[in-house]
Motif scaffolding. Structure first.
Motif, short mmCIF file in Angstrom:
data_model
loop_
_atom_site.label_atom_id
_atom_site.label_comp_id
_atom_site.label_asym_id
_atom_site.label_seq_id
_atom_site.Cartn_x
_atom_site.Cartn_y
_atom_site.Cartn_z
N PHE A 90 19.35 19.56 37.57
CA PHE A 90 19.02 18.26 36.98
C PHE A 90 17.51 18.14 36.81
O PHE A 90 16.75 18.59 37.65
CB PHE A 90 19.47 17.12 37.90
N ASP A 91 17.09 17.47 35.74
CA ASP A 91 15.71 17.00 35.65
C ASP A 91 15.68 15.60 36.26
O ASP A 91 16.69 14.88 36.21
CB ASP A 91 15.24 16.91 34.20
N THR A 92 14.56 15.21 36.87
CA THR A 92 14.45 13.87 37.45
C THR A 92 13.29 13.12 36.81
O THR A 92 12.27 13.72 36.46
CB THR A 92 14.26 13.92 38.97
N TYR A 93 13.48 11.81 36.69
CA TYR A 93 12.46 10.93 36.11
C TYR A 93 12.32 9.70 36.99
O TYR A 93 13.22 8.87 37.04
CB TYR A 93 12.85 10.51 34.68
N GLU A 146 11.58 0.41 37.38
CA GLU A 146 10.81 0.82 38.55
C GLU A 146 11.70 0.89 39.78
O GLU A 146 12.55 0.03 40.01
CB GLU A 146 9.66 -0.16 38.79
N GLY A 147 11.52 1.95 40.56
CA GLY A 147 12.28 2.11 41.80
C GLY A 147 13.52 2.98 41.65
O GLY A 147 14.12 3.36 42.65
N ILE A 148 13.91 3.31 40.44
CA ILE A 148 15.08 4.16 40.20
C ILE A 148 14.61 5.58 39.93
O ILE A 148 13.70 5.81 39.13
CB ILE A 148 15.91 3.65 38.99
N GLU A 194 22.80 -1.02 39.86
CA GLU A 194 21.47 -0.92 40.47
C GLU A 194 20.40 -1.71 39.72
O GLU A 194 19.47 -2.21 40.30
CB GLU A 194 20.98 0.53 40.54
N TYR A 195 20.52 -1.76 38.41
CA TYR A 195 19.45 -2.35 37.61
C TYR A 195 19.97 -3.31 36.56
O TYR A 195 19.45 -3.40 35.47
CB TYR A 195 18.57 -1.27 36.97
N GLY A 196 21.02 -4.07 36.89
CA GLY A 196 21.54 -5.06 35.95
C GLY A 196 23.02 -5.29 36.15
O GLY A 196 23.55 -5.09 37.22
N SER A 197 23.67 -5.71 35.07
CA SER A 197 25.11 -5.92 35.13
C SER A 197 25.78 -5.08 34.07
O SER A 197 25.13 -4.57 33.15
CB SER A 197 25.44 -7.41 34.93
N ARG A 198 27.07 -4.93 34.20
CA ARG A 198 27.82 -4.08 33.29
C ARG A 198 29.19 -4.71 33.06
O ARG A 198 29.88 -5.06 34.00
CB ARG A 198 27.96 -2.69 33.90
N ASP A 199 29.57 -4.84 31.79
CA ASP A 199 30.89 -5.32 31.40
C ASP A 199 31.65 -4.15 30.80
O ASP A 199 31.14 -3.44 29.93
CB ASP A 199 30.77 -6.46 30.38
N LEU A 200 32.89 -3.95 31.26
CA LEU A 200 33.68 -2.78 30.88
C LEU A 200 35.04 -3.19 30.33
O LEU A 200 35.55 -4.27 30.64
CB LEU A 200 33.90 -1.89 32.11
N ALA A 201 35.65 -2.28 29.55
CA ALA A 201 37.00 -2.52 29.02
C ALA A 201 37.73 -1.18 28.89
O ALA A 201 37.11 -0.13 28.69
CB ALA A 201 36.92 -3.20 27.66
N VAL A 202 39.05 -1.23 29.01
CA VAL A 202 39.90 -0.06 28.80
C VAL A 202 41.21 -0.55 28.20
O VAL A 202 41.64 -1.68 28.45
CB VAL A 202 40.14 0.71 30.13
N SER A 203 41.83 0.29 27.41
CA SER A 203 43.13 -0.06 26.82
C SER A 203 44.21 -0.01 27.89
O SER A 203 44.41 1.01 28.54
CB SER A 203 43.47 0.92 25.70
N ALA A 204 44.90 -1.12 28.08
CA ALA A 204 45.92 -1.21 29.14
C ALA A 204 47.09 -0.28 28.89
O ALA A 204 47.70 0.23 29.82
CB ALA A 204 46.41 -2.66 29.26
N GLU A 250 26.10 12.28 43.38
CA GLU A 250 26.23 11.11 44.25
C GLU A 250 24.90 10.89 44.97
O GLU A 250 24.34 11.83 45.53
CB GLU A 250 27.34 11.31 45.27
N ILE A 251 24.42 9.66 44.93
CA ILE A 251 23.21 9.30 45.66
C ILE A 251 23.66 8.89 47.07
O ILE A 251 24.14 7.79 47.29
CB ILE A 251 22.44 8.14 44.97
N GLY A 252 23.52 9.82 48.01
CA GLY A 252 24.07 9.64 49.35
C GLY A 252 23.49 8.49 50.14
O GLY A 252 24.16 7.95 51.03
#
Length: 169
Positions: free
Chosen positions: A7-10, A16-18, A95-105, A148-150
Motif C-alpha cells: 500500500f501507499d500511504t498518505y 487531517e488526522g487520517i 471516521e470523517y463524516g457520514s455515509r448513506d447507503l442503499a442496496v437492492s432488497a 483493517e486498522i487494528g
C-alpha cells in the motif's frame, strides 16, 4: 501474500488526522491484484450465495471473488446512486463524516452474504451494511476486508459476524 508494503500511504487525507492506505499499487500489479482477491475469499466451509461489494473500492474486488465462487454480486451503493423502488437504505457515521447507503432488497432475501470492502476502520459502514442486509432477510452476513486498522474499534463493531482481514495495521 499482500502485506502493508503493498500500500501507499498518505497522511492527513482526506482530512487531517487520517492516514489513507492507497490500494493503487495493488491494482497496478496483476500478481498483487490476483493475490488480494485470493486472500479476500471466505474459508472453504463458508456458505456464500452472493457477494456484496461496498461502494466504491469494494466494487473492484467483489466481482472477481463472486465469479471465482460462481455466485452473483450485489452492489451496496451510496444513497441516490441506485435506481429502483425495492431498496434497503441505511445511514452511518464514519471516521470523517457520514455515509448513506442503499442496496437492492431483491438480491438479498434468504441468502448468505459475503461483504467485501477495502478498509475496516471504525466499523460504522460495515455495521450499517450488516443491519441493512439483515433487514432485507439475509440468512447470514460475513465480511472480508483488504486492510483493517487494528487500533480502531471496527472489529468490535462487528462482534458476532465472521470477519477476515488480509492485512491488519
Amino acid at each position: 501474500m499482500i502485506t502493508l508494503e503493498d500500500f501507499d500511504t498518505y497522511p492527513d487525507f482526506p482530512v487531517e488526522g487520517i492516514l489513507f492506505y492507497d490500494i493503487a499499487p495493488i491494482l497496478a500489479s496483476p500478481e498483487r491484484f490476483r493475490e488480494a482477491c485470493i486472500q479476500l475469499m471466505p474459508p472453504r466451509d463458508a456458505q456464500v450465495d452472493i457477494v456484496a461489494g461496498v461502494d466504491a473500492r469494494g466494487f473492484i474486488f467483489a466481482p472477481v471473488v463472486a465469479q471465482t465462487l460462481d455466485v452473483g454480486m450485489a452492489m451496496v451503493r451510496k444513497a441516490g446512486k441506485m435506481p429502483g423502488v425495492d431498496l434497503l437504505e441505511s445511514s452511518t457515521e464514519i471516521e470523517y463524516g457520514s455515509r448513506d447507503l442503499a442496496v437492492s432488497a431483491g438480491s438479498i432475501e434468504g441468502r448468505h452474504v459475503l461483504v467485501i470492502d477495502d478498509v475496516l476502520a471504525t466499523g460504522g459502514t460495515a455495521r450499517a451494511v450488516a443491519q441493512m442486509l439483515e433487514r432485507g432477510g439475509a440468512a447470514s452476513v460475513r465480511f472480508s476486508f483488504l486492510i483493517e486498522i487494528g487500533d480502531l474499534p471496527g472489529r468490535d463493531a462487528l462482534e458476532g459476524y465472521a470477519v477476515t482481514s488480509v492485512v491488519v495495521v
